[in-house]
Design an enzyme around this catalytic site. Structure first.
Site, PDB file in Angstrom:
ATOM      1  N   PRO A 190    -118.520 -30.842 -51.029  1.00 22.35           N
ATOM      2  CA  PRO A 190    -118.664 -32.277 -51.311  1.00 22.35           C
ATOM      3  C   PRO A 190    -120.123 -32.622 -51.548  1.00 22.35           C
ATOM      4  CG  PRO A 190    -118.314 -31.905 -48.967  1.00 22.35           C
ATOM      5  CD  PRO A 190    -118.150 -30.574 -49.632  1.00 22.35           C
ATOM      6  N   MET A 191    -120.401 -33.347 -52.642  1.00 20.86           N
ATOM      7  CA  MET A 191    -121.773 -33.740 -52.967  1.00 20.86           C
ATOM      8  C   MET A 191    -121.767 -35.143 -53.553  1.00 20.86           C
ATOM      9  SD  MET A 191    -123.326 -30.232 -54.643  1.00 20.86           S
ATOM     10  CE  MET A 191    -121.838 -29.878 -55.612  1.00 20.86           C
TER      11      MET A 191
ATOM     12  N   HIS B 131    -122.937 -24.900 -42.852  1.00 26.06           N
ATOM     13  CA  HIS B 131    -124.086 -24.732 -43.741  1.00 26.06           C
ATOM     14  C   HIS B 131    -125.193 -24.055 -42.939  1.00 26.06           C
ATOM     15  CE1 HIS B 131    -126.740 -25.848 -47.152  1.00 26.06           C
ATOM     16  NE2 HIS B 131    -127.669 -25.796 -46.207  1.00 26.06           N
TER      17      HIS B 131
ATOM     18  N   CYS C 182    -124.421 -33.904 -43.450  1.00 28.67           N
ATOM     19  CA  CYS C 182    -125.347 -34.519 -44.402  1.00 28.67           C
ATOM     20  C   CYS C 182    -126.689 -34.799 -43.724  1.00 28.67           C
ATOM     21  CB  CYS C 182    -124.772 -35.816 -44.954  1.00 28.67           C
ATOM     22  SG  CYS C 182    -125.901 -36.655 -46.096  1.00 28.67           S
TER      23      CYS C 182
ATOM     24  N   GLY D 161    -122.144 -25.317 -53.393  1.00 23.55           N
ATOM     25  CA  GLY D 161    -122.542 -26.694 -53.624  1.00 23.55           C
ATOM     26  C   GLY D 161    -123.517 -26.833 -54.770  1.00 23.55           C
TER      27      GLY D 161
END
Length: 332
Positions: A17-18, A170, A101, A227
């Site tokens: 998701p970005m 991540h 995030c 990503g």
């Protein structure tokens, strides 16, 4: 690999998701090139609960891009629970919680990776979301807040105990943002923990097919999430899959193929958002798509200033004609 009742192939490739990137048109492209599971842009729980139109639009899912997960972020437990219920009604295959995030306006308010500084609240939020929806719930997070607080090995067990069906890690701390190299050693430690039984998905610095295969084999993760390397290069999923299956490197696409690809993305964006918004939303992709072409600057500026679909398509046709003779795209 299974996430709840969702069955994916062995070693699936996931599109991360970005924000301002993974809209439906881009997800469709990545699906075309071999991505196995897509995620929406970040969806604000607070905005979704308040019925903000631009946020509701992010829940759009086309049948041909499935399976898709909706990713939510927020700092308030009850708002996140309510947002998860709303997202579930839009028919995704899963709900993903964003605890990764690093952007200041999100993390410094306690959402995204900011939740790494309040683990009890993170676990409470996750548990209540799992209990509130029938869909599989997954989490994406980082190694920890900073170098002194890499807590992911213990945290992974705690998150698993809340009932999540998969965990994406991540390989950076929040303090690193996107700088330096991703450290996959702790991702591997989580995966090889005998108490972990949910799928572990590795994310960070998967910039080439060779690196993807190396990390998959070395750390034993169940899936790979790609990503930023996919921005302007959605065919990376096809390259990685081909290399995993055959050990051979694919040639990059030639310009006519890529012009066709970006034109389809433009048309889908306009169908989704209307002409003006669709073009504006495409500019980030148009800005990086043809990076590396010789003597391209003036045509690039012209394309980014184009105000109508016809003008953008005219620029794309000019690119195709000018660079048609055996020219391939370089990596952005």
């Amino acid at each position: 690999m299974k996430i709840g009742n969702l069955e994916l192939r062995e070693a699936p490739l996931l599109l991360a998701p970005m924000e301002d990137v993974t809209d439906p048109s881009f997800r469709l492209l990545c699906k075309k090139y071999g991505a196995d599971l897509m995620y929406t842009e970040f969806v604000s729980a607070d905005a979704l609960v308040r019925s903000v139109q631009s946020t509701q639009r992010k829940l759009t899912i086309f049948d041909e891009e499935r399976p898709v997960g909706i990713q939510l972020y927020g700092k308030d437990v009850e708002a996140m629970v309510e947002a998860a219920k709303i997202a579930e009604q839009n028919g995704p295959e899963l709900i993903d919680i964003n605890f990764g995030c690093p952007v200041k306006k999100i993390a410094n308010k306690g959402a995204g990776s900011g939740m790494l500084r309040d683990i009890p609240k993170m676990l409470e939020m996750t548990r209540k979301i799992v209990q509130a929806v029938k869909l599989p719930v997954t989490v994406k997070t980082r190694l920890g807040w900073d170098e002194e607080s890499k807590i992911i090995v213990e945290l992974a067990e705690q998150l698993q105990d809340t009932g999540i069906q998969a965990l994406t890690i991540h390989g950076r701390t929040r303090a690193q943002m996107y700088t330096g190299e991703a450290d996959w050693t702790l991702i591997g430690e989580v995966k090889n923990n005998p108490r972990i039984h949910i799928p572990i998905i590795g994310n960070g610095d998967l910039t080439s097919p060779q690196k993807a295969k190396l990390y998959l084999n070395r750390y034993g993760v169940d899936a790979l999430m790609i990503g930023r390397p996919s921005i302007g290069r959605p065919w990376i999923f096809k390259e990685v899959r081909h290399y995993l299956d055959t050990g051979k490197i694919l040639d990059p696409p030639m310009i006519p193929e890529h012009v066709k690809m970006i034109a389809e993305q433009l048309d889908k964006n306009i169908e989704w958002l209307g002409e003006r918004r669709g073009i504006l939303h495409m500019r980030r992709h148009l800005a990086v798509t043809f990076k590396g072409l010789h003597d391209f600057r003036n045509l690039k500026i012209k394309m980014l200033r184009a105000a109508t679909a016809d003008e953008v398509h005219a620029c794309l046709n000019e690119i195709k004609d000018r660079y048609a003779d055996g020219v391939s795209l370089v990596e952005p």
